[in-house]
Design an enzyme around this catalytic site. Structure first.
Site, short mmCIF file in Angstrom:
data_model
loop_
_atom_site.label_atom_id
_atom_site.label_comp_id
_atom_site.label_asym_id
_atom_site.label_seq_id
_atom_site.Cartn_x
_atom_site.Cartn_y
_atom_site.Cartn_z
N THR A 185 0.82 -1.21 0.00
CA THR A 185 0.00 0.00 0.00
C THR A 185 0.85 1.26 0.00
O THR A 185 1.98 1.26 0.55
CB THR A 185 -0.90 0.02 1.26
OG1 THR A 185 -1.47 1.32 1.41
CG2 THR A 185 -0.11 -0.29 2.53
N TYR A 192 -1.82 0.08 10.10
CA TYR A 192 -2.08 -0.57 8.81
C TYR A 192 -0.82 -0.52 7.93
O TYR A 192 -0.36 -1.56 7.43
CB TYR A 192 -3.25 0.13 8.10
CG TYR A 192 -3.43 -0.30 6.67
CD1 TYR A 192 -3.82 -1.60 6.37
CD2 TYR A 192 -3.19 0.58 5.62
CE1 TYR A 192 -3.97 -2.01 5.05
CE2 TYR A 192 -3.34 0.18 4.31
CZ TYR A 192 -3.73 -1.11 4.03
OH TYR A 192 -3.86 -1.51 2.72
N1 UFG Z 1 -13.17 11.30 1.78
C1 UFG Z 1 -14.14 12.27 2.01
N2 UFG Z 1 -15.40 11.83 2.30
C2 UFG Z 1 -15.73 10.49 2.39
C3 UFG Z 1 -14.72 9.53 2.15
C4 UFG Z 1 -13.46 9.98 1.85
O1 UFG Z 1 -13.88 13.47 1.95
O2 UFG Z 1 -16.90 10.20 2.68
C5 UFG Z 1 -11.80 11.75 1.43
C6 UFG Z 1 -10.76 11.32 2.44
O3 UFG Z 1 -10.69 12.20 3.51
C7 UFG Z 1 -9.51 11.33 1.54
C8 UFG Z 1 -10.03 10.92 0.17
O4 UFG Z 1 -11.44 11.17 0.22
O5 UFG Z 1 -9.01 12.62 1.46
C9 UFG Z 1 -9.82 9.46 -0.15
O6 UFG Z 1 -10.25 8.68 0.96
P1 UFG Z 1 -10.44 7.11 0.91
O7 UFG Z 1 -10.99 6.70 2.24
O8 UFG Z 1 -11.20 6.74 -0.31
O9 UFG Z 1 -8.97 6.55 0.70
P2 UFG Z 1 -7.62 6.87 1.50
O10 UFG Z 1 -6.83 7.78 0.63
O11 UFG Z 1 -7.89 7.32 2.89
O12 UFG Z 1 -7.00 5.43 1.64
C10 UFG Z 1 -6.43 4.76 0.56
C11 UFG Z 1 -6.62 3.27 0.73
C12 UFG Z 1 -5.88 2.77 1.94
C13 UFG Z 1 -4.44 3.19 1.84
C14 UFG Z 1 -4.31 4.66 1.63
C15 UFG Z 1 -2.90 5.04 1.39
O13 UFG Z 1 -7.98 2.99 0.83
O14 UFG Z 1 -5.95 1.37 1.99
O15 UFG Z 1 -5.07 5.05 0.49
O16 UFG Z 1 -2.72 6.40 1.45
F1 UFG Z 1 -3.78 2.89 2.96
#
Ligand code: UFG
Length: 329
Positions: free
Chosen positions: A117, A141
């Site tokens: 990841t 994680y």
């Molecule tokens: N977000 C929102 N509203 C929501 C959901 C997400 O604003 O309802 C934002 C989050 O704050 C973030 C972006 O959208 O800024 C992406 O969020 P995700 O939850 O879709 O994904 P992440 O970037 O947090 O996580 C992903 C993978 C993880 C990994 C990570 C590495 O899902 O497994 O990238 O940076 F660890």
């Protein structure tokens, strides 16, 4: 020449199973069905319901099915959950991976593909992020995955196990033929959440943070389509079979979209102007994570086919509609 896919009944794993079967490979899946679904698998894939951390079971599956390569997807994947339950994450992602690697070594399996990841980079100062940046994961994680990368490095050197570590950025979309997709209930991932808001399964959605140092103040992420990602694994398998040396590769497109941009695309593609609320930052979200993505192309000869946010969103919406009509998740 069977490929063992752990976590094959899950989101990314089920796309890998389809890609392998489409390529004419024999597949055995080991999945404990804690977050995966048996119905996500086509009948041509053999499902063993069990735990990839059960070393004896893994040895038996490898022997009985003539496994020569392993693609290891089974894991816990929710970053905030890992902060609340670190030991659960180290068990699922590190301890169980150790058992699987030990079974592979003991059984003479030479090829191993590991789902890592972008979280291993933590909050990198360099953007886009190259693979050789010093690793500094900030969540249990990310650490649980990095420890497995290290185990593979060491076991590779000691026991001649050849591996490809693929560091995923933000995985999104669904099988273009509509055969599988992201089915996890209570998903937290942006595109799935927005698709659910568009279909009326959520009354509204929130943008977590609008004061980041980015062009529009919301976070930037590198969204990679899930079948393109599965294809990178197929290419990794061919690479290893051809004698390729162990390697670590980012999987992304090398381009960032902001949260606000993604929501606009979901609104446009769905034709629904769903309510969106500006909200405070979510703990631990880095402002931007974008892959330096050339190495996977040059080393594996991988070329994306679905590098198009409209298509990715369209696939996610189609899969959400399917889940609603079938009421399966
Ligand atoms: N977000 C929102 N509203 C929501 C959901 C997400 O604003 O309802 C934002 C989050 O704050 C973030 C972006 O959208 O800024 C992406 O969020 P995700 O939850 O879709 O994904 P992440 O970037 O947090 O996580 C992903 C993978 C993880 C990994 C990570 C590495 O899902 O497994 O990238 O940076 F660890």
């Amino acid at each position: 020449m069977t490929v063992l896919v752990t976590g094959g009944a899950g989101y990314i794993g089920s796309h890998m199973v389809l890609a392998l079967l489409d390529a004419g490979e024999k597949v055995v899946v080991v999945d404990n069905l804690s977050t995966g679904f048996w119905w996500a698998l086509p009948p041509e894939a053999t499902l063993v319901t069990g735990d990839c951390g059960d070393e004896a079971l893994m040895k038996r599956v490898i022997a009985e099915h003539g496994v020569t390569a392993i693609a290891h997807f089974a894991a816990k994947i929710v970053v905030p959950e890992s902060v609340a339950d670190p030991l659960g994450y180290y068990l699922a992602n590190t301890v169980k991976s150790r058992a699987l690697i030990a079974a592979a070594v003991a059984s003479g399996v030479k090829h191993f593909i590991f789902s890592s990841t972008a979280a291993v980079y933590g909050e990198p100062a360099t953007m886009p992020v190259p693979e050789d940046l010093p690793l500094d994961p900030v969540s249990p994680y990310g650490r649980s995955k990095l420890m497995t990368e290290w185990m593979l490095q060491d076991a590779g050197k000691a026991h001649g196990l050849n591996y490809v570590v693929l560091r995923y950025f933000n995985v999104a979309g669904a099988d273009p033929q509509g055969r599988t997709g992201q089915s996890t209930p209570n998903a937290t991932h942006l595109i799935k959440v927005a698709a659910q808001a568009a279909l009326g399964d959520r009354p509204k959605m929130q943008v977590f943070g609008t004061d980041f140092a980015t062009p529009d103040g919301s976070c930037l992420r590198d969204y990679i389509q899930v079948s393109d990602l599965a294809d990178a694994h197929l290419k990794a398998l061919s690479y290893l079979r051809a004698g390729g040396a162990s390697t670590v590769l980012n999987c992304g497109y090398g381009r960032g979209y902001s949260v606000l941009e993604v929501i606009e695309v979901v609104k446009r593609v769905s034709g629904v102007d769903f309510p969106v609320e500006m909200a405070p930052r979510r703990a631990g979200d880095p402002a931007a994570i974008i892959a330096k993505a050339d190495r996977v192309r040059t080393e594996l000869g991988w070329e994306p086919r679905y590098d198009d946010l409209d298509q990715i969103v369209g696939q996610a919406l189609r899969w959400e509609r399917f889940l609603k009509t079938k009421n399966v998740a």
